[in-house]
Design an enzyme around this catalytic site. Structure first.
Site, short mmCIF file in Angstrom:
data_model
loop_
_atom_site.label_atom_id
_atom_site.label_comp_id
_atom_site.label_asym_id
_atom_site.label_seq_id
_atom_site.Cartn_x
_atom_site.Cartn_y
_atom_site.Cartn_z
N GLY A 1 -2.50 1.24 -17.71
CA GLY A 1 -2.18 2.35 -16.82
C GLY A 1 -0.76 2.17 -16.33
O GLY A 1 0.18 2.86 -16.73
N GLU B 1 -6.52 -0.66 -22.19
CA GLU B 1 -6.47 0.41 -21.18
C GLU B 1 -5.27 0.25 -20.24
O GLU B 1 -5.44 0.04 -19.04
CB GLU B 1 -7.75 0.37 -20.34
CG GLU B 1 -9.00 0.60 -21.15
CD GLU B 1 -10.28 0.30 -20.38
OE1 GLU B 1 -11.33 0.81 -20.79
OE2 GLU B 1 -10.22 -0.45 -19.39
N CYS C 1 3.25 5.48 12.35
CA CYS C 1 3.11 4.75 13.60
C CYS C 1 2.46 3.41 13.35
O CYS C 1 1.31 3.19 13.75
CB CYS C 1 2.30 5.57 14.58
SG CYS C 1 3.21 7.03 15.02
N GLU C 2 3.16 2.54 12.68
CA GLU C 2 2.58 1.26 12.32
C GLU C 2 3.71 0.33 11.88
O GLU C 2 4.51 0.72 11.03
CB GLU C 2 1.60 1.51 11.17
CG GLU C 2 0.80 0.31 10.83
CD GLU C 2 -0.58 0.65 10.28
OE1 GLU C 2 -1.16 1.69 10.64
OE2 GLU C 2 -1.06 -0.15 9.48
N TYR D 1 -0.56 -5.00 -0.81
CA TYR D 1 -0.52 -6.17 -1.71
C TYR D 1 0.72 -7.01 -1.51
O TYR D 1 0.99 -7.88 -2.33
CB TYR D 1 -0.50 -5.71 -3.18
CG TYR D 1 -1.50 -4.66 -3.56
CD1 TYR D 1 -2.87 -4.90 -3.50
CD2 TYR D 1 -1.08 -3.41 -4.02
CE1 TYR D 1 -3.78 -3.94 -3.88
CE2 TYR D 1 -1.99 -2.44 -4.40
CZ TYR D 1 -3.33 -2.71 -4.32
OH TYR D 1 -4.23 -1.75 -4.70
N TYR E 1 0.01 3.99 -9.17
CA TYR E 1 -0.67 3.61 -7.92
C TYR E 1 0.13 3.94 -6.66
O TYR E 1 -0.05 3.28 -5.64
CB TYR E 1 -1.07 2.12 -7.94
CG TYR E 1 -1.92 1.76 -9.15
CD1 TYR E 1 -3.22 2.24 -9.26
CD2 TYR E 1 -1.42 0.98 -10.18
CE1 TYR E 1 -3.99 1.94 -10.38
CE2 TYR E 1 -2.18 0.68 -11.30
CZ TYR E 1 -3.47 1.16 -11.39
OH TYR E 1 -4.24 0.88 -12.49
N1 LLP Z 1 -9.08 -0.75 -16.99
C1 LLP Z 1 -9.86 -1.07 -15.96
C2 LLP Z 1 -11.27 -1.28 -16.17
C3 LLP Z 1 -9.30 -1.20 -14.68
O1 LLP Z 1 -10.07 -1.54 -13.66
C4 LLP Z 1 -7.92 -0.99 -14.49
C5 LLP Z 1 -7.30 -1.11 -13.17
C6 LLP Z 1 -7.14 -0.64 -15.60
C7 LLP Z 1 -7.75 -0.54 -16.85
C8 LLP Z 1 -5.67 -0.36 -15.51
O2 LLP Z 1 -4.94 -1.43 -15.04
P1 LLP Z 1 -3.32 -1.39 -15.10
O3 LLP Z 1 -2.95 -1.47 -16.56
O4 LLP Z 1 -2.88 -0.10 -14.53
O5 LLP Z 1 -2.90 -2.55 -14.29
N2 LLP Z 1 -4.06 -0.43 -7.09
C9 LLP Z 1 -3.67 -1.68 -7.72
C10 LLP Z 1 -4.17 -1.81 -9.12
C11 LLP Z 1 -5.66 -1.67 -9.24
C12 LLP Z 1 -6.08 -1.71 -10.66
C13 LLP Z 1 -7.51 -1.37 -10.79
N3 LLP Z 1 -7.97 -1.34 -12.13
C14 LLP Z 1 -2.14 -1.77 -7.67
O6 LLP Z 1 -1.51 -0.88 -7.15
O7 LLP Z 1 -1.58 -2.76 -8.10
#
Ligand code: LLP
Length: 463
Positions: A322, A320, A391-392, A364, A421
């Site tokens: 992203g 998966e 404002c931060e 992060y 993201y």
């Molecule tokens: N599958 C599941 C079950 C997940 O929880 C996630 C991400 C993905 C796939 C996709 O992960 P990726 O390949 O995109 O890393 N907001 C954070 C990342 C949070 C990811 C949450 N779950 C950031 O900006 O780094």
């Protein structure tokens, strides 16, 4: 912290804060292909373009701040993942990284499936015509309404995250006269982030059901008994922005062990495993991500080896990604508003966006890079911090970077690798208007998510 002022002033790059990570790049006009999307280039005059359109034209037509998404790059990455995993495995794009109807259509055209984790994402997917059976539904606290909609729509799988959910999904499916295909998300005791992974004691988080203490085995026992469920496999997701395959190796081994236990206890070989997403991308030139074909090969080998050792047929694998698909395909374009040198420290460059369009730096401590893209400059490098207009004081987009010392208000600067993201985590803080996402391809640009307007803000505020 001791800092000494350079006699020629802080715009000179040899005055770095103590412990600063790097020296200025050899050529500030160079655009490292690792962090910029495929069709981004700087012409001999110095102007940068994407998909054949100069950024100055894009800024004029669509305004700033804005995200520009390189459609060719997105499609090429989809194909690279699909081809790497072949017909024996499934790639589910993780919609949480960034989702829109155009994205859903591209995914379909390129042969990918989709992972959603909310009713909103499901609605977007279905509205763009994604066949329900190609959708996986995630989330640690799906509401009864969400479960009902997912089952009714006929999603290909629901990933069960708790004991309560096993029962909820089973009952909903039975009530609707259906048998829902499900996976159980397990916590394998591995947590991986970037170059490191930790292989013990990471059950202390909200997702999944722990392998430890036989809990996952108990979840399988319960799921197999319920008529409303067809248990097709086990799911594991170990973290984000991962470069090292060792964490996946431990995770795959533990998931396969569970499959063997299930076979021994129930005489059933579960046909699928999902190893989640989390594959890292290059945010700066220091990052070295793995290519999809390397990842596919490594994961395939690990699973095949572990299954052979356990005497199991190799299950169908799914992943998966992203960030690894959409992250590198976009940059955020900003216009410089103010340039404020702080003697002996660095120069603060304020842009017309900020933490409302990229929260990742504040949240992060994420690292990004930045370039002057409206023109070429041969000025000396100066150490900058790119900040927003909120404002931060934590409203930082790029913590440390170098830009040419002749940077001036009105210049356009771009932050690459903001496809994942950033828009999906954007906010209206300070009543900021969330920027548009503009897809660019072959000399044409079209808005796929429009800019918010003040009318949008007032429409939500019922007075
Ligand atoms: N599958 C599941 C079950 C997940 O929880 C996630 C991400 C993905 C796939 C996709 O992960 P990726 O390949 O995109 O890393 N907001 C954070 C990342 C949070 C990811 C949450 N779950 C950031 O900006 O780094």
């Amino acid at each position: 912290m001791s800092r000494s002022a350079h006699p020629a002033g802080p715009r000179h790059a040899d005055v770095l804060p103590e412990g600063h990570w790097t020296a200025p790049p050899a050529d500030l006009n160079a655009l490292d292909a690792k962090v910029w999307s495929r069709t981004v280039e700087r012409d001999t005059e110095g102007a940068v373009s994407v998909g054949g359109i100069e950024v100055a034209r894009l800024a004029e037509e669509f305004g700033t701040p804005a995200y520009f998404l390189d459609e060719d790059d997105f499609r090429a990455r989809c194909r690279a993942w699909r081809d790497a995993f072949g017909t024996e495995a499934d790639v589910f794009y993780a919609g949480k990284a960034f989702l829109s109807r155009a994205i859903v259509r591209w995914l379909q055209e390129e042969g990918l499936n989709l992972d959603v984790c909310s009713a909103g994402e499901l609605t977007t997917a279905l509205a763009a015509g994604m066949p329900a059976e190609r959708i996986a539904y995630h989330g640690n606290n799906k509401s009864p309404e969400e479960i009902e909609r997912a089952v009714e729509a006929g999603v290909g799988r629901i990933v069960l995250d708790s004991f309560q959910e096993i029962v909820r999904v089973a009952h909903t499916a039975e009530r609707l006269g259906k048998r829902q295909r499900v996976q159980i998300r397990v916590t394998v005791g591995v947590e991986a982030h970037t170059h490191e992974f930790i292989a013990t004691a990471h059950e202390d988080q909200k997702f999944g059901i722990a392998l430890a203490g036989g809990q996952a085995a108990e979840a399988v026992r319960r799921a197999l008994k319920l008529d409303g469920l067809e248990l097709i496999g086990i799911h594991s997701h170990i973290g984000s922005q991962i470069f090292d395959m060792a964490g996946f190796e431990v995770s795959a081994r533990r998931v396969v062990q569970l499959l063997a236990e299930v076979r021994d206890e129930h005489g059933v070989e579960l046909p699928e495993i999902d190893l989640g997403g989390g594959l890292g991308i290059a945010y700066t030139s220091d990052d070295d991500p793995r290519e999809p074909h390397e990842i596919a090969k490594a994961l395939g080998e690990i699973v095949t080896r572990e299954c052979e050792a356990a005497g199991l047929a190799t299950p169908r694998i799914s992943v998966e990604p992203g960030r690894a698909i959409v992250g590198p395909t976009a940059f955020t374009l900003y216009r410089v508003g103010t340039v404020k040198p702080l003697e002996g420290l660095r120069t603060y460059v304020s842009v017309d966006g900020g933490m409302s369009d990229n929260i990742r730096t504040a949240l992060y401590d994420a690292e990004y890079t930045v370039a002057l893209v409206s023109r070429r400059s041969d000025a000396e490098p100066m150490l900058v911090r790119v900040v927003g207009k909120h404002c931060e004081s934590g409203d930082i987009v790029v913590k440390d970077a170098f830009l040419p010392a002749d940077l001036a208000p009105g210049d356009l600067i771009a932050v690459p690798a903001t496809g994942a993201y950033c828009r999906s985590m954007a906010s209206n803080y300070n009543h900021a208007l969330r920027p548009p996402v503009v897809a660019v391809k072959d000399g044409e640009a079209r808005v796929i998510v429009r800019r918010e307007t003040e009318e949008d803000l007032l429409r939500l505020d019922v007075g």
